[in-house]
Design an enzyme around this catalytic site. Structure first.
Site, PDB file in Angstrom:
ATOM      1  N   HIS A  47     -36.064  -0.161  54.991  1.00  0.00           N
ATOM      2  CA  HIS A  47     -35.854  -1.723  54.558  1.00  0.00           C
ATOM      3  C   HIS A  47     -35.267  -2.918  55.228  1.00  0.00           C
ATOM      4  O   HIS A  47     -35.185  -3.515  54.975  1.00  0.00           O
ATOM      5  CB  HIS A  47     -35.856  -0.901  52.711  1.00  0.00           C
ATOM      6  N   VAL A  63     -40.087   1.290  61.075  1.00  0.00           N
ATOM      7  CA  VAL A  63     -39.242   2.538  61.566  1.00  0.00           C
ATOM      8  C   VAL A  63     -39.462   4.243  60.982  1.00  0.00           C
ATOM      9  O   VAL A  63     -40.344   4.417  60.572  1.00  0.00           O
ATOM     10  CB  VAL A  63     -37.768   1.786  61.057  1.00  0.00           C
ATOM     11  N   SER A  66     -40.970   5.712  51.188  1.00  0.00           N
ATOM     12  CA  SER A  66     -39.960   6.239  50.056  1.00  0.00           C
ATOM     13  C   SER A  66     -40.518   7.850  49.319  1.00  0.00           C
ATOM     14  O   SER A  66     -40.049   8.027  49.160  1.00  0.00           O
ATOM     15  CB  SER A  66     -40.477   5.548  48.704  1.00  0.00           C
TER      16      SER A  66
END
Ligand code: PAF
Length: 285
Positions: free
Chosen positions: A37, A178, A188
Site C-alpha cells: 500500500h 511488492v 493483507s
C-alpha cells in the site's frame, strides 16, 4: 494528516484544495496497510499535490461465505503508517456513509466481459462490489488520479474499463506488485497463513515465473503451460482455483494480435485464498 469520516467532510476538503489549484490523488484501500500500500501512496504522491487514502472494508465485495467479518481492521496502526508516508487526508467512513440505505444497494456496476472470468467465476458478485464502491469513491472524492496495485490485476483492468466506459475523469494508475524476498506478493490475507503455509506460499511466484519463462522462450502451448502451473501449485500443497495465460489488455485467451500476456493464478491454502500474476510484454520497443 487530516482525518475525515463523512462524505461531506471529504468533499469540503477536496473543494478547498481544488480552489487552490491543487491536483488530488486517491489511493483506495481496505486498510491493514503494508509496504504494498505504501508503494501506492508513493506513486500517488509523485503524481499529485495532495494524497487521500480511503480505508473502507467494503461489505459489497464479500460473498456470504467469505472473510468480511474476519478481515483485519487495524485503523490505529494504519493511521501511523499513513502519517509517516505523508498522506494528507485519511478517509475512513463507517458503512452507513457509503451505503446510507442500511446496506441495500440497488444500483450495481458490472463490467460484463471482465467480471465473469477468472476470480469472477469463484467469487460471484465480487467485482460488481469492487466496481460499485470504487465508482462511489470517485464520485465522493472526485480525484484527478487514482492508484491501484497490479497484484489485483483483474480488479485493476476492471476499474480501468469501468472508468473509461462511464467517462469518469480520473486517471487510473497501476503500481507494480511488492514482494517479500522469497517472492510472495504482499497481501493483507497473508496474515491468515500459518508458519508452515507461509513457507509453501512462495510456490505461487515460482510457478508464475516458470510459466513466463516458457512463454518468453517462445512456447505457445498455453494449455500445457497452464496445466504445468496448476500441477506445480498442487504438488507444493496449494489448491489452485485457476492458473491461466491471458491477453493482458482484456483477459481473453491470447491471440496473434496480443501485445502483452499475463499469467494469473488464485490458489487456496488453509484459510487463505492468494492471488498473483506476472506479465510478459510481447511487443518489444
Ligand atoms: O483492492 C482493494 O483493497 C479493494 O478491492 C478496493 C479497490 C479498495 C475496493 O474496495
Amino acid at each position: 494528516m487530516d482525518v475525515a469520516t463523512t462524505v461531506a467532510e471529504v468533499r469540503a476538503c477536496v473543494r478547498n484544495w481544488r480552489q487552490a489549484g491543487l491536483r488530488v490523488a486517491l489511493v483506495p484501500t481496505m486498510g491493514n496497510l503494508h509496504a504494498g500500500h505504501l508503494s501506492l501512496l508513493a506513486a500517488a504522491r509523485f503524481r499529485a499535490d495532495r494524497v487521500i487514502t480511503s480505508v473502507f472494508v467494503n461489505p459489497l465485495q464479500f460473498g456470504p461465505a467469505e472473510d468480511f467479518a474476519a478481515y483485519p481492521r487495524t485503523l490505529a496502526e494504519d493511521r501511523v503508517l499513513l502519517e509517516a508516508a505523508h498522506c494528507d487526508l485519511l478517509f475512513a467512513p463507517p458503512v452507513d456513509q457509503i451505503y446510507p440505505d442500511g446496506g441495500a444497494q440497488p444500483t450495481l456496476i458490472t463490467v460484463r466481459s471482465l467480471a465473469a472470468v477468472l476470480c469472477g467465476q469463484f467469487r460471484p458478485g465480487h467485482f460488481d462490489g469492487v466496481a460499485t464502491v470504487v465508482a462511489k469513491l470517485f464520485n465522493i472524492v472526485a480525484p484527478d488520479v487514482a492508484v491501484f496495485g497490479e497484484k489485483d490485476f483483474q480488479q485493476f483492468i476492471i476499474i480501468r474499463r469501468m472508468t473509461l466506459d462511464l467517462q469518469i475523469p480520473v486517471e487510473i494508475i497501476g503500481a507494480p506488485t511488492v514482494r517479500a524476498p522469497d517472492g510472495l506478493a504482499l497481501s493483507s490475507r497473508n496474515r491468515y497463513l500459518s508458519a508452515q503455509e507461509r513457507a509453501i506460499a512462495p510456490a505461487i511466484h515460482r510457478a508464475l515465473q516458470a510459466a513466463v519463462q516458457r512463454l518468453d522462450a517462445g512456447d505457445r502451448n498455453y494449455l500445457g503451460i497452464e496445466s504445468a502451473g496448476w500441477q506445480a501449485l498442487a504438488v507444493a500443497g496449494l489448491r489452485p482455483d485457476y492458473f491461466a495465460v491471458r491477453d493482458a489488455d482484456d483477459l481473453q485467451p491470447p491471440r496473434t494480435a496480443s501485445r502483452e500476456l499475463v499469467v494469473l493464478t488464485a490458489a487456496r491454502i488453509g484459510k487463505a485464498r492468494l492471488i498473483d500474476n506476472l506479465r510478459l510484454p510481447l511487443v518489444r520497443l
